[in-house]
Write a protein that holds these residues in place. Sequence first.
Motif, mmCIF file in Angstrom:
data_model
loop_
_atom_site.group_PDB
_atom_site.id
_atom_site.type_symbol
_atom_site.label_atom_id
_atom_site.label_comp_id
_atom_site.label_asym_id
_atom_site.label_seq_id
_atom_site.Cartn_x
_atom_site.Cartn_y
_atom_site.Cartn_z
ATOM 1 N N ALA A 405 30.198 4.059 22.611
ATOM 2 C CA ALA A 405 31.571 4.573 22.661
ATOM 3 C C ALA A 405 31.921 4.969 24.087
ATOM 4 N N GLY A 406 33.223 5.016 24.342
ATOM 5 C CA GLY A 406 33.700 5.423 25.650
ATOM 6 C C GLY A 406 34.449 4.309 26.342
ATOM 7 N N SER A 407 35.752 4.500 26.516
ATOM 8 C CA SER A 407 36.569 3.485 27.187
ATOM 9 C C SER A 407 37.805 4.163 27.762
ATOM 10 N N ASP A 408 38.700 3.356 28.325
ATOM 11 C CA ASP A 408 39.889 3.918 28.968
ATOM 12 C C ASP A 408 40.812 4.614 27.976
ATOM 13 N N VAL A 409 40.861 4.098 26.759
ATOM 14 C CA VAL A 409 41.739 4.669 25.734
ATOM 15 C C VAL A 409 40.909 5.098 24.542
ATOM 16 N N MET A 410 41.100 6.352 24.109
ATOM 17 C CA MET A 410 40.514 6.818 22.855
ATOM 18 C C MET A 410 41.631 6.924 21.826
ATOM 19 N N GLY A 429 44.292 -6.622 26.843
ATOM 20 C CA GLY A 429 43.014 -6.601 27.547
ATOM 21 C C GLY A 429 42.444 -5.220 27.759
ATOM 22 N N THR A 430 42.945 -4.209 27.027
ATOM 23 C CA THR A 430 42.474 -2.827 27.172
ATOM 24 C C THR A 430 41.407 -2.527 26.129
ATOM 25 N N ASP A 431 40.279 -1.991 26.563
ATOM 26 C CA ASP A 431 39.217 -1.594 25.648
ATOM 27 C C ASP A 431 39.602 -0.257 24.999
ATOM 28 N N VAL A 432 39.384 -0.146 23.702
ATOM 29 C CA VAL A 432 39.807 1.037 22.950
ATOM 30 C C VAL A 432 38.624 1.571 22.135
ATOM 31 N N THR A 433 38.369 2.880 22.250
ATOM 32 C CA THR A 433 37.409 3.551 21.374
ATOM 33 C C THR A 433 38.183 4.169 20.220
ATOM 34 N N ILE A 434 37.938 3.694 18.999
ATOM 35 C CA ILE A 434 38.692 4.136 17.823
ATOM 36 C C ILE A 434 37.781 5.011 16.964
ATOM 37 N N TYR A 453 34.467 3.978 15.078
ATOM 38 C CA TYR A 453 33.419 4.975 14.882
ATOM 39 C C TYR A 453 33.851 6.006 13.840
ATOM 40 N N PHE A 454 32.920 6.406 12.991
ATOM 41 C CA PHE A 454 33.196 7.436 11.989
ATOM 42 C C PHE A 454 33.065 8.821 12.630
#
Length: 611
Positions: A405-410, A429-434, A453-454
């Motif tokens: 986990a961990g990216s520019d957008v959570m 093209g933006t990586d997202v942590t959901i 991620y839960f």
Amino acid sequence: MTNGTPMAVEAAPLYYEPLLLLAGAVIAAPLFKRIGLGTILGYLAAGIAIGPVARLIVDGRELLHVAELGVVFLLFIIGLELKPARLWAMRRSIFGLGLLQVVVTGAALALIGVALAGLSYGAAFVIGFGLALSSTAFAVQTLESQGALNRQHGQTAFSVLLFQDLAIAPLLALIPLLSPGGEGADAISGERFLLALASVAGLIIAGRYLLNPLFRIIANTGAKEVMIAAALLVVLGSATLMQIAGLSMALGAFIAGVLLAESSFRHELEADIEPFRGLLLGLFFMAIGLSLDLGIIVENWMLILIAVPILMLVKALILYAICRVFGSEHNDAVRVAALLPQGGEFGFVLFTAAASAFIFPSATASLLIAIVTVSMALTPLSVRLGEMLMRSEAEDEMDEDFDGAGSDVMMIGFSRFGQIVSQVLLSGGTDVTIIDHSADRVRAAGRFGFRIYFGDGRRKDVLEAAGIRRAKLVAICTNGVATTDRIVNLIRDEFPHVRLYVRSYDRAHTLSLRDRDVEYEIRETAESALTFGCRTLQALGSSEEIAREIVADVRRRDEERLAIQSVEGMYAGNDKMHVRPVTPEPLIKPTREARRLDQEADQEAVESAGN
């Protein structure tokens, strides 16, 4: 100054008790919240410290009568959230599950009273059914703090509490029948019944035909303080009417709230009442601590030590069994059983009335009140025990694994709104942590290939593990005002430099988010409604260009109105709205006129060239 004594010193006794209560609340509530015990226990502890321990305030019972208004305001706000259609949809839980809980629990506790304590049948009936009632204030406050009032177990628990509020009226009406020398009780009960019916009918008629016009007239004056006064008048007036009729004040306020649930003034009323609700509800819990008689507890500590666990265990087991009979899942049934095993504030009223009617001695009433109060104080513990019992339900849980986990957008929340937002971000093209707290939703999204991620976004440790310190921006796409607000407040407190983009519920929620310096927010239905309106105009014959210009104008005026409301209040900026068809139509006429002028100019140019 009088006789050499400063006026400030003479006036000090007037402010002495409020100052003590405010100081106790300010110290105890944050402290208990910090150590994980919750603000309710903090208020209780402050009341016990100020009253029974230090004896700085000795008349807690009188304060309790005033503090009960906190429960009244609480039920009014809950009523505002329940439209009549939704309340009707809950009828099976209210009049089925709620009725069964009161009857079965009351009968079981009455039989225990006869068998173990040797009580008379009249005394056992009052005590059993009085203890069958649970605390609306404790339960609803707990549900609100968990953001669970609109979840399945929250609705089930609230249905039970609502029927208990209804049950207090017939229970009080039966006391004259059970009293030694209760002649004329039938007539009294009949009169109360008719008066109760007339009062409820009168309140419904007034709410349907009088309240909305009243608030409309007051709103048009622009007097904010009069709007607040009117809101208080409605709540206290409806509560007093029900009290005169022999029903609970909280029930009257709840009915008034339901009748106003579909009003356009609902959010303004909620905003006006909320400060009074919070303050008086805290005072209510402190008043319970103040009114606790430590002498009775010390004198009967063994009896209380036995009675309280028996009371809470019997109620919890019955609640669990009835919830399961009515189709609740194991986890939901455990949550309800752990939330409602305590005695309730309406038991205070019932036991006092029974002692006045000589059904049992005043000392017994004091002992019962002490048992109810101790059971209230143990409610947070019972909720924690319930959470422990739910751990065996492995199919409803997932391990919190934030590896990678961990990216520019959570992104917090992956409901329909979040899913569409994620498509835009991922396509760019933006990586997202959901992260999402629903195990079923996480599993379903995983089957489609999403990296999700839960975890519960309301917890600081989850946000840390998911990489919030690496995120350039946090997109909060959760459902519900309470959940969203808890996450926003947590991030603002713990990670103040994070940029927040938030999905808001409605206009009032938008204004509250702007007050907390959210960088960007959008009402969840705003853009879809504008698009819908645009397409509707086109279907009625407007060109696409004109329809888009009209929508742009509506969007601009809406933003201007929000800016005015953030400064002047909810009812400011009404001149920015159109409440009837505009004649001549804006944008359409100027556009046509501009085209006519352009055509004339072109014709003149052609003629000039020909000459």
